[in-house]
Write a protein that holds these residues in place. Structure first.
Motif, PDB file in Angstrom:
ATOM      1  N   ILE A  56       0.329   1.118  -0.576  1.00  0.00           N
ATOM      2  CA  ILE A  56      -0.301   2.185   0.198  1.00  0.00           C
ATOM      3  C   ILE A  56      -1.522   2.598  -0.615  1.00  0.00           C
ATOM      4  O   ILE A  56      -1.396   3.267  -1.649  1.00  0.00           O
ATOM      5  CB  ILE A  56       0.669   3.359   0.418  1.00  0.00           C
ATOM      6  CG1 ILE A  56       1.898   2.877   1.173  1.00  0.00           C
ATOM      7  CG2 ILE A  56      -0.025   4.503   1.136  1.00  0.00           C
ATOM      8  CD1 ILE A  56       3.024   3.880   1.250  1.00  0.00           C
ATOM      9  N   GLY A  57      -2.692   2.153  -0.197  1.00  0.00           N
ATOM     10  CA  GLY A  57      -3.884   2.316  -1.027  1.00  0.00           C
ATOM     11  C   GLY A  57      -3.684   1.497  -2.289  1.00  0.00           C
ATOM     12  O   GLY A  57      -3.375   0.308  -2.221  1.00  0.00           O
ATOM     13  N   ASP A  58      -3.794   2.153  -3.443  1.00  0.00           N
ATOM     14  CA  ASP A  58      -3.570   1.478  -4.723  1.00  0.00           C
ATOM     15  C   ASP A  58      -2.144   1.663  -5.234  1.00  0.00           C
ATOM     16  O   ASP A  58      -1.811   1.201  -6.319  1.00  0.00           O
ATOM     17  CB  ASP A  58      -4.542   2.021  -5.776  1.00  0.00           C
ATOM     18  CG  ASP A  58      -5.982   1.641  -5.491  1.00  0.00           C
ATOM     19  OD1 ASP A  58      -6.205   0.594  -4.855  1.00  0.00           O
ATOM     20  OD2 ASP A  58      -6.882   2.401  -5.910  1.00  0.00           O
ATOM     21  N   ALA A  59      -1.298   2.367  -4.479  1.00  0.00           N
ATOM     22  CA  ALA A  59       0.056   2.686  -4.932  1.00  0.00           C
ATOM     23  C   ALA A  59       1.056   1.609  -4.504  1.00  0.00           C
ATOM     24  O   ALA A  59       1.202   1.311  -3.328  1.00  0.00           O
ATOM     25  CB  ALA A  59       0.483   4.043  -4.391  1.00  0.00           C
ATOM     26  N   MET A  84       5.210   0.257  -4.925  1.00  0.00           N
ATOM     27  CA  MET A  84       6.518   0.922  -4.988  1.00  0.00           C
ATOM     28  C   MET A  84       6.858   1.368  -6.404  1.00  0.00           C
ATOM     29  O   MET A  84       7.486   2.410  -6.593  1.00  0.00           O
ATOM     30  CB  MET A  84       7.616   0.007  -4.450  1.00  0.00           C
ATOM     31  CG  MET A  84       7.543  -0.249  -2.962  1.00  0.00           C
ATOM     32  SD  MET A  84       8.866  -1.323  -2.383  1.00  0.00           S
ATOM     33  CE  MET A  84      10.190  -0.135  -2.236  1.00  0.00           C
ATOM     34  N   VAL A  85       6.473   0.589  -7.374  1.00  0.00           N
ATOM     35  CA  VAL A  85       6.772   0.927  -8.760  1.00  0.00           C
ATOM     36  C   VAL A  85       6.071   2.221  -9.195  1.00  0.00           C
ATOM     37  O   VAL A  85       6.511   2.893 -10.131  1.00  0.00           O
ATOM     38  CB  VAL A  85       6.406  -0.258  -9.699  1.00  0.00           C
ATOM     39  CG1 VAL A  85       4.905  -0.427  -9.836  1.00  0.00           C
ATOM     40  CG2 VAL A  85       7.098  -0.142 -11.035  1.00  0.00           C
ATOM     41  N   ASP A  86       5.018   2.610  -8.491  1.00  0.00           N
ATOM     42  CA  ASP A  86       4.200   3.764  -8.858  1.00  0.00           C
ATOM     43  C   ASP A  86       4.670   5.103  -8.299  1.00  0.00           C
ATOM     44  O   ASP A  86       4.138   6.136  -8.681  1.00  0.00           O
ATOM     45  CB  ASP A  86       2.751   3.544  -8.397  1.00  0.00           C
ATOM     46  CG  ASP A  86       2.122   2.312  -9.005  1.00  0.00           C
ATOM     47  OD1 ASP A  86       2.404   2.011 -10.178  1.00  0.00           O
ATOM     48  OD2 ASP A  86       1.345   1.638  -8.288  1.00  0.00           O
ATOM     49  N   TYR A  87       5.612   5.087  -7.364  1.00  0.00           N
ATOM     50  CA  TYR A  87       6.031   6.342  -6.745  1.00  0.00           C
ATOM     51  C   TYR A  87       7.538   6.402  -6.585  1.00  0.00           C
ATOM     52  O   TYR A  87       8.227   5.387  -6.651  1.00  0.00           O
ATOM     53  CB  TYR A  87       5.333   6.561  -5.396  1.00  0.00           C
ATOM     54  CG  TYR A  87       5.468   5.423  -4.399  1.00  0.00           C
ATOM     55  CD1 TYR A  87       6.622   5.274  -3.633  1.00  0.00           C
ATOM     56  CD2 TYR A  87       4.432   4.512  -4.217  1.00  0.00           C
ATOM     57  CE1 TYR A  87       6.735   4.240  -2.712  1.00  0.00           C
ATOM     58  CE2 TYR A  87       4.538   3.479  -3.299  1.00  0.00           C
ATOM     59  CZ  TYR A  87       5.692   3.343  -2.553  1.00  0.00           C
ATOM     60  OH  TYR A  87       5.818   2.317  -1.638  1.00  0.00           O
ATOM     61  N   THR A  90      11.856   6.559   2.437  1.00  0.00           N
ATOM     62  CA  THR A  90      11.110   7.807   2.319  1.00  0.00           C
ATOM     63  C   THR A  90      10.430   7.809   0.958  1.00  0.00           C
ATOM     64  O   THR A  90      11.096   7.831  -0.081  1.00  0.00           O
ATOM     65  CB  THR A  90      12.037   9.028   2.454  1.00  0.00           C
ATOM     66  OG1 THR A  90      12.729   8.949   3.707  1.00  0.00           O
ATOM     67  CG2 THR A  90      11.253  10.327   2.397  1.00  0.00           C
ATOM     68  N   ALA A  91       9.102   7.741   0.973  1.00  0.00           N
ATOM     69  CA  ALA A  91       8.320   7.640  -0.256  1.00  0.00           C
ATOM     70  C   ALA A  91       7.525   8.920  -0.498  1.00  0.00           C
ATOM     71  O   ALA A  91       7.051   9.551   0.447  1.00  0.00           O
ATOM     72  CB  ALA A  91       7.365   6.453  -0.153  1.00  0.00           C
ATOM     73  N   GLN A  92       7.392   9.274  -1.758  1.00  0.00           N
ATOM     74  CA  GLN A  92       6.590  10.417  -2.180  1.00  0.00           C
ATOM     75  C   GLN A  92       5.349   9.872  -2.888  1.00  0.00           C
ATOM     76  O   GLN A  92       5.380   9.575  -4.080  1.00  0.00           O
ATOM     77  CB  GLN A  92       7.396  11.331  -3.110  1.00  0.00           C
ATOM     78  CG  GLN A  92       8.641  11.909  -2.486  1.00  0.00           C
ATOM     79  CD  GLN A  92       8.316  12.790  -1.291  1.00  0.00           C
ATOM     80  OE1 GLN A  92       7.365  13.559  -1.308  1.00  0.00           O
ATOM     81  NE2 GLN A  92       9.115  12.677  -0.252  1.00  0.00           N
ATOM     82  N   ILE A  93       4.259   9.726  -2.140  1.00  0.00           N
ATOM     83  CA  ILE A  93       3.031   9.124  -2.650  1.00  0.00           C
ATOM     84  C   ILE A  93       2.176  10.195  -3.327  1.00  0.00           C
ATOM     85  O   ILE A  93       1.874  11.219  -2.708  1.00  0.00           O
ATOM     86  CB  ILE A  93       2.217   8.481  -1.499  1.00  0.00           C
ATOM     87  CG1 ILE A  93       3.100   7.564  -0.642  1.00  0.00           C
ATOM     88  CG2 ILE A  93       0.993   7.757  -2.040  1.00  0.00           C
ATOM     89  CD1 ILE A  93       3.732   6.420  -1.369  1.00  0.00           C
ATOM     90  N   PRO A  94       1.784   9.980  -4.592  1.00  0.00           N
ATOM     91  CA  PRO A  94       0.911  10.957  -5.241  1.00  0.00           C
ATOM     92  C   PRO A  94      -0.383  11.141  -4.434  1.00  0.00           C
ATOM     93  O   PRO A  94      -1.043  10.170  -4.072  1.00  0.00           O
ATOM     94  CB  PRO A  94       0.613  10.320  -6.602  1.00  0.00           C
ATOM     95  CG  PRO A  94       1.778   9.409  -6.853  1.00  0.00           C
ATOM     96  CD  PRO A  94       2.152   8.883  -5.489  1.00  0.00           C
ATOM     97  N   ARG A  98       2.326  13.144  -0.835  1.00  0.00           N
ATOM     98  CA  ARG A  98       2.321  12.921   0.615  1.00  0.00           C
ATOM     99  C   ARG A  98       3.581  12.134   0.946  1.00  0.00           C
ATOM    100  O   ARG A  98       3.850  11.090   0.369  1.00  0.00           O
ATOM    101  CB  ARG A  98       1.074  12.116   1.020  1.00  0.00           C
ATOM    102  CG  ARG A  98       0.977  11.866   2.508  1.00  0.00           C
ATOM    103  CD  ARG A  98      -0.283  11.078   2.884  1.00  0.00           C
ATOM    104  NE  ARG A  98      -0.149   9.667   2.535  1.00  0.00           N
ATOM    105  CZ  ARG A  98      -0.816   9.049   1.568  1.00  0.00           C
ATOM    106  NH1 ARG A  98      -1.665   9.703   0.808  1.00  0.00           N
ATOM    107  NH2 ARG A  98      -0.642   7.762   1.330  1.00  0.00           N
ATOM    108  N   THR A  99       4.379  12.637   1.870  1.00  0.00           N
ATOM    109  CA  THR A  99       5.610  11.961   2.262  1.00  0.00           C
ATOM    110  C   THR A  99       5.303  10.913   3.322  1.00  0.00           C
ATOM    111  O   THR A  99       4.690  11.210   4.337  1.00  0.00           O
ATOM    112  CB  THR A  99       6.635  12.971   2.816  1.00  0.00           C
ATOM    113  OG1 THR A  99       6.892  13.958   1.814  1.00  0.00           O
ATOM    114  CG2 THR A  99       7.930  12.283   3.204  1.00  0.00           C
TER     115      THR A  99
END
Length: 105
Positions: free
Chosen positions: A20-23, A25-28, A76-80, A89-90
């Motif tokens: 998601i953009g530069d994120a 799964m390991v990042d969030y 359900t991801a919590q993206i910085p 951002r959920t």
């Protein structure tokens, strides 16, 4: 061809999300709710999954805890994201595994 498993089968599900953009799964932080109906589910947090690579994790699932029906995963991801008050951002998506859990056939 149908993809069916008998209730009680233990399976490994690959949980994958495109960046998601530069994120990746390991990042969030994220959770995965695995279910066959609204009343039978298993929820696993990222730390309970097996890391494969930055965009793939594996969930070990005992289908006897789910009942019969189509196996789905709600991610359900919590993206910085600094644009939101809590800096996250959920993002929510539902993945259809293509697997039906059935009673003994």
């Amino acid at each position: 061809m149908e993809n069916r498993i008998i209730a009680g089968t233990e399976i490994k599900l690959n949980v994958h999300a495109e960046p998601i953009g530069d994120a990746h799964m390991v990042d969030y932080n994220f959770t995965v709710e695995i279910y066959t109906s609204p009343t039978k589910s298993i929820t696993l947090s990222k730390d309970k999954l097996i890391y494969i690579d930055e965009d793939n994790y594996v969930a070990c699932v005992d289908s006897s805890k789910l009942g019969v029906g189509r196996l789905r995963c709600k991610l359900t991801a919590q993206i910085p994201d600094g644009d939101f008050d809590d800096n996250f951002r959920t993002e929510i998506t539902v993945i259809d595994s293509g697997i039906d859990v059935v009673r003994n056939v």
